[in-house]
Enzyme design. Sequence first.
Site, PDB file in Angstrom:
ATOM      1  CG  ASP A 289      -0.872  -3.894   5.331  1.00  0.00           C
ATOM      2  OD1 ASP A 289       0.054  -3.079   5.510  1.00  0.00           O
ATOM      3  OD2 ASP A 289      -1.936  -3.596   4.766  1.00  0.00           O
TER       4      ASP A 289
ATOM      5  CE1 TYR B 201      -0.678  -6.687  -2.272  1.00  0.00           C
ATOM      6  CE2 TYR B 201      -0.625  -4.909  -3.884  1.00  0.00           C
ATOM      7  CZ  TYR B 201      -0.208  -5.460  -2.684  1.00  0.00           C
ATOM      8  OH  TYR B 201       0.690  -4.783  -1.901  1.00  0.00           O
TER       9      TYR B 201
END
Length: 257
Positions: free
Chosen positions: A53, A111
């Site tokens: 994003d 992540y």
Amino acid sequence: MMRYALGVEYDGSEFLGWQQLGEMGPSVQATLQQALASVADASVRVVCAGRTDAGVHGQCQVVHFDSAVTRPPRAWILGTTTRLPSSVAVRWCVPTSEDFHARFSACARRYRYRLLNRQVRPALQHQFLSWERYPLDAQAMHVAAQMLLGENDFSAFRSAQCQALHARRELQAISVRRDAEVIEICVQANAFLHHMVRNIVGSLLMVGTGERPMEWIAELLAGRDRTMAGPTASARGLVFVGPLYPEKWHLPMEVSV
């Protein structure tokens, strides 16, 4: 046609995300494709392992692309990187077979979320660190996070804009640790939902401040209700560490298992 796999690093601060979305603004995908096209002297389309994003960074995003032009890996790496802004770099290039797919060949994705936990906001590296002024109990956050392990329905941590067909994902590993004033949250799963990591972090922060008990995380998971979970954490502290692939693809060790 020859297929290549690339490892790409980027600072997502000034991009609207990975995916090219028309003329809405700069994307990592469009920026990389333009640079590759200059080296290939033809249009190039890249496919990534995991879309990020706006504001999210990439440590080793993996992409593949096809080209009729044959170049040695060094030429793709240096030729492309010299045409990229300072916020994007190609780390490695590997010729691969046509059945390799950056997204579908991956067996896991990782992540890392980092935040500064002190009263004063960061001035240095502020684009890579989130910030929480209230004291956090990293151990409580770690214990609570273990309740998310395994294959589960993660609807409670899924954004309203998520386009995935279902919310079942396998969370393979998650850890929370403190290093002085910095708290680091590392997560690995077979795949992630839109905003899943940031929504998990937002809920764990509520445990860390003592606003919610550790057991609340398990209740959220069972309840499958996004409105009951914590707020979405800032994109600023999130880095897509990269995907993992079976050894048969002969990619660099950092993305191989």
